[in-house]
Design an enzyme around this catalytic site. Structure first.
Site, PDB file in Angstrom:
ATOM      1  N   GLN A   1      -4.899  -1.825   9.355  1.00  0.00           N
ATOM      2  CA  GLN A   1      -4.702  -3.149   8.755  1.00  0.00           C
ATOM      3  C   GLN A   1      -5.261  -4.230   9.687  1.00  0.00           C
ATOM      4  O   GLN A   1      -4.904  -4.284  10.863  1.00  0.00           O
ATOM      5  CB  GLN A   1      -3.195  -3.377   8.494  1.00  0.00           C
ATOM      6  CG  GLN A   1      -2.887  -4.663   7.766  1.00  0.00           C
ATOM      7  CD  GLN A   1      -3.458  -4.681   6.344  1.00  0.00           C
ATOM      8  OE1 GLN A   1      -3.306  -3.745   5.585  1.00  0.00           O
ATOM      9  NE2 GLN A   1      -4.133  -5.760   6.004  1.00  0.00           N
TER      10      GLN A   1
ATOM     11  N   ASP B   1     -11.569   2.228   3.604  1.00  0.00           N
ATOM     12  CA  ASP B   1     -11.867   0.798   3.459  1.00  0.00           C
ATOM     13  C   ASP B   1     -13.378   0.569   3.349  1.00  0.00           C
ATOM     14  O   ASP B   1     -13.813  -0.536   3.008  1.00  0.00           O
ATOM     15  CB  ASP B   1     -11.353   0.039   4.690  1.00  0.00           C
ATOM     16  CG  ASP B   1     -10.063  -0.715   4.417  1.00  0.00           C
ATOM     17  OD1 ASP B   1      -9.796  -1.023   3.244  1.00  0.00           O
ATOM     18  OD2 ASP B   1      -9.341  -1.017   5.389  1.00  0.00           O
TER      19      ASP B   1
ATOM     20  N   LYS C   1       0.835  -1.200   0.000  1.00  0.00           N
ATOM     21  CA  LYS C   1       0.000   0.000   0.000  1.00  0.00           C
ATOM     22  C   LYS C   1       0.872   1.254   0.000  1.00  0.00           C
ATOM     23  O   LYS C   1       0.607   2.219  -0.722  1.00  0.00           O
ATOM     24  CB  LYS C   1      -0.946  -0.031   1.218  1.00  0.00           C
ATOM     25  CG  LYS C   1      -2.073  -1.056   1.029  1.00  0.00           C
ATOM     26  CD  LYS C   1      -2.822  -1.420   2.298  1.00  0.00           C
ATOM     27  CE  LYS C   1      -3.791  -2.585   1.999  1.00  0.00           C
ATOM     28  NZ  LYS C   1      -4.466  -3.117   3.171  1.00  0.00           N
TER      29      LYS C   1
END
Ligand code: NAP
Length: 284
Positions: free
Chosen positions: A96, A119, A52
């Site tokens: 994460q 997200d 990322k």
């Protein structure tokens, strides 16, 4: 013989387009920024976070990494999220997953400002997706939709089967297929006659987390097969949920692992971060 859907190539195109857009945003004084938080030493999470960060660099997105030790308390983590919620340099916040067991993942996700929730896991964004009026789409299902679009095959009227019902993949995946007028069936570990159901799918999405779970007898001749799984086979090699070698001769289109859905998840995250920057700067 099926056509391989090249997720890497599709993702490179998206990232190139984003790099052009970010350059122009920067000229007008808007610098998209992403904060990535990782807690503990999960090796797979470390790889995802590195990928990322690399994508941010390629596109020109400013990024900050917060690598916290495994003993970090839920309160400390939420404090960090709340600090980033009001940090003007940061437009998107990604925590994460998975988090260590002593931390309630949901409490942390709900602490993220919905405007910075790139997200799309916050209940507010999940609700928006449900009613079909959304800003952010969850990265993996959205990436899958782009791969399906890249085949030129219409979802409308197709029998779509999703194996898996997680909040981050299976459920939103089913919803996105439904929004495009697919007839959607969601399967899970309690589903009876799974192979019979999957064998009726024109579009089959596997998000199970079991190596080579989908075998050729479970796939309809000519189906589009999308493999979300990221597993290790008996030799420790990365593989998907689909027995690629056996299924590729039956499907019309199929995604490989690696090089299918994985790169698209990251490309969509980058897209969401740029979109978040535009929304927060009243450009959308
Ligand atoms: P998850 O939360 O573990 O969910 C797995 C789903 O599969 C559950 O709904 C489960 O059913 C179902 N399942 C398990 N065994 C089954 C069986 N025998 N028959 C039918 N269904 C079964 O996993 P996830 O987070 O959705 O991820 C799924 C896979 O995608 C994993 O390999 C993960 O690493 C991968 N992934 C890849 C990306 C990417 O970017 N490529 C992103 C996210 C995830 P129940 O609900 O009944 O337990």
């Amino acid at each position: 013989m099926s056509q391989i859907i090249d997720g890497k190539a599709v993702s490179v195109k998206i990232k190139n387009d984003l790099a052009v857009e970010v350059a122009s945003l920067r000229e007008s004084g808007v610098k998209p920024g992403l904060a990535v938080i990782i807690v503990g030493n999960n090796p797979a999470s470390r790889v995802y976070v590195n990928n990322k960060k690399k994508a941010c660099e390629e596109i020109g997105i400013y990024s900050e990494e917060y690598a916290l030790n495994a003993e970090t308390s839920q309160e400390e983590l939420i404090n960090l999220v709340e600090h980033l919620n009001v940090d003007d340099k940061i437009n998107g916040i990604l925590v994460q997953l998975p988090l260590p067991e002593h931390i309630d993942e949901n409490a942390v996700i709900q602490a993220i400002s919905p405007l910075k929730d790139v997200d799309a896991f916050h209940v507010q964004n999940v609700g928006h997706i449900m009613i079909g009026d959304f800003e952010f789409l969850p990265c993996t299902p959205s990436g899958v939709m782009e791969l399906i679009h890249s085949t030129g095959i219409e979802v409308e009227g197709k029998n779509c089967v999703v194996i898996g019902r997680s909040n981050i993949v299976g459920k939103p995946m089913a919803m996105l297929l439904l929004h495009e007028n697919g007839t959607v069936t969601i399967c899970h570990s309690r589903t009876k006659n799974l192979a019979q159901i999957t064998a009726g799918a024109d579009i089959l999405v596997a998000a199970v987390g079991r190596a080579k779970f989908v075998t050729a007898d479970m796939v309809k001749e000519g189906a589009v097969v999308i493999d979300v799984g990221m597993n290790r086979d008996e030799n420790g090699k990365l593989c998907g949920d689909v027995d690629f070698e056996a299924v590729k001769d039956k499907a019309s289109f199929i995604t490989p692992v690696p090089g299918g859905v994985g790169p698209m998840t990251i490309a969509t995250l980058m897209k969401n971060t740029v979109k978040a920057a535009k929304i927060q700067n009243h450009m959308e």
